[in-house]
Design a protein around this motif. Structure first.
Motif, short mmCIF file in Angstrom:
data_model
loop_
_atom_site.label_atom_id
_atom_site.label_comp_id
_atom_site.label_asym_id
_atom_site.label_seq_id
_atom_site.Cartn_x
_atom_site.Cartn_y
_atom_site.Cartn_z
N SER A 58 -48.04 -0.91 -4.86
CA SER A 58 -46.78 -1.43 -4.34
C SER A 58 -45.94 -0.32 -3.71
O SER A 58 -45.24 -0.54 -2.71
CB SER A 58 -45.99 -2.13 -5.45
N MET A 61 -47.33 0.20 -0.35
CA MET A 61 -46.92 -0.93 0.48
C MET A 61 -45.47 -0.76 0.93
O MET A 61 -45.13 -1.06 2.08
CB MET A 61 -47.09 -2.24 -0.28
N ILE A 64 -45.42 1.69 3.81
CA ILE A 64 -45.92 1.07 5.04
C ILE A 64 -44.90 0.07 5.58
O ILE A 64 -44.72 -0.05 6.80
CB ILE A 64 -47.27 0.38 4.78
N GLY A 65 -44.21 -0.62 4.67
CA GLY A 65 -43.25 -1.64 5.07
C GLY A 65 -41.87 -1.11 5.39
O GLY A 65 -40.94 -1.90 5.62
N ARG A 94 -38.54 -2.29 10.73
CA ARG A 94 -39.02 -3.19 9.68
C ARG A 94 -38.87 -4.65 10.09
O ARG A 94 -39.78 -5.47 9.90
CB ARG A 94 -38.23 -2.91 8.40
N ILE A 98 -42.76 -5.80 11.25
CA ILE A 98 -43.43 -6.08 9.98
C ILE A 98 -42.99 -7.43 9.43
O ILE A 98 -41.80 -7.73 9.38
CB ILE A 98 -43.13 -4.98 8.95
N PHE A 100 -43.31 -9.83 5.98
CA PHE A 100 -43.62 -9.71 4.56
C PHE A 100 -43.95 -11.07 3.95
O PHE A 100 -43.25 -12.06 4.18
CB PHE A 100 -42.43 -9.12 3.80
N ILE A 175 -47.55 -6.28 12.24
CA ILE A 175 -48.22 -6.08 10.95
C ILE A 175 -47.74 -7.14 9.96
O ILE A 175 -46.54 -7.38 9.84
CB ILE A 175 -47.92 -4.69 10.38
N LEU A 177 -47.70 -7.78 5.96
CA LEU A 177 -47.90 -7.20 4.63
C LEU A 177 -47.85 -8.32 3.60
O LEU A 177 -46.85 -9.03 3.50
CB LEU A 177 -46.82 -6.16 4.32
N ASP A 179 -48.30 -9.11 -0.42
CA ASP A 179 -48.37 -8.55 -1.77
C ASP A 179 -48.79 -9.65 -2.75
O ASP A 179 -47.99 -10.52 -3.10
CB ASP A 179 -47.00 -7.97 -2.15
N ILE A 208 -52.37 -6.38 6.01
CA ILE A 208 -52.56 -5.45 4.90
C ILE A 208 -52.18 -6.18 3.63
O ILE A 208 -51.04 -6.64 3.49
CB ILE A 208 -51.69 -4.19 5.08
#
Length: 242
Positions: A58, A61, A64-65, A94, A98, A100, A175, A177, A179, A208
């Motif tokens: 995490s 992550m 990266i985030g 961000r 990105i 999430f 991207i 992301l 989790d 990712i």
């Protein structure tokens, strides 16, 4: 060690971590969470990051985030060094690059599915974009065209995660992301969610994903990276067959 080419084209790399460390101060103690991590992520790659609890997944992550900055080393996202840009520039990077997707969905309970998808656009509004139309289009893409006006409490876990995926896509990020995106879902619903990620990957998105599920990582990811005690375990890192 399984790795990418030594010198891949720079415009093909969306994330680059170089000798990244992350320490946290707890009282008089220094907790070293990441230790000298090197990682390249290519445009259009589906990467899975695995490891036991406390291995640093995490934290990596978050780097990266653009949610955190390294203690040492450098993280580049879309060619920008996250340590060398201002907080406002970092927030813009961000928000625009990105998307999430969280295990717990993180939807706003008082808003409808449609309004939840629109939410990230408020801080990063693109001129000339029909946000409401885009949100409807994305909810249709994830199979929720008939649930747009429903609130999270009126949706199943799988439906809520579909809303979260649509929300992650609304700013057209480079991207995604994810989790533990199937962690709170039954196996059938989890497979449906993974099929959406697979479709996004086929459309050229970089995905990712953090997961504890080895079978899931091997089935869907192009490459699996294993973290242990804050370092990448080169012996376990592998490229999956196409």
């Amino acid at each position: 060690m399984v790795e990418l080419e030594k010198n891949p084209p720079q415009d093909d790399i969306v994330v680059r971590a170089e000798n990244v460390c992350r320490d946290y101060e707890v009282g008089d103690m220094t907790i070293k969470v990441l230790r000298n991590v090197d990682l390249l992520v290519r445009k259009g790659e589906f990467l899975a990051i695995m490891g036991p609890s406390g291995s640093g997944k995490s934290t990596l992550m978050n780097m990266i985030g653009c949610l955190d900055r390294p203690t040492c080393g450098a993280v580049y996202v879309m060619g920008k060094n996250v340590n060398r840009i201002s907080d406002s520039e970092l927030a813009k990077l961000r928000g625009m690059e990105i998307g999430f997707v969280f295990q717990s969905f993180n939807l706003v309970s008082r808003l409808s599915a449609l309004e939840n998808v629109e939410l990230p656009t408020y801080a990063n509004r693109r001129p000339g974009i029909d946000v409401r139309g885009k949100a409807r289009e994305l909810l249709d893409l994830v199979g929720l065209s008939e649930r747009m006006d429903y609130k999270p409490t009126e949706l199943s876990g799988g439906q809520s995660q579909r809303v979260a995926i649509a929300r992650a896509l609304v700013n057209n990020p480079s991207i995604i992301l994810a989790d533990e995106p199937t962690g709170n879902l039954d196996s059938k619903t989890g497979e449906e969610i993974m099929n959406i990620f697979t479709d996004l990957h086929r459309r050229g998105r970089t995905v990712i994903m953090i997961t504890h599920d080895l079978q899931l990582a091997n089935k869907y990811a192009d490459r699996v990276v294993y973290l242990k005690d804050g370092v990448i375990d080169d012996r376990a890192t592998k490229v999956n067959a196409a």
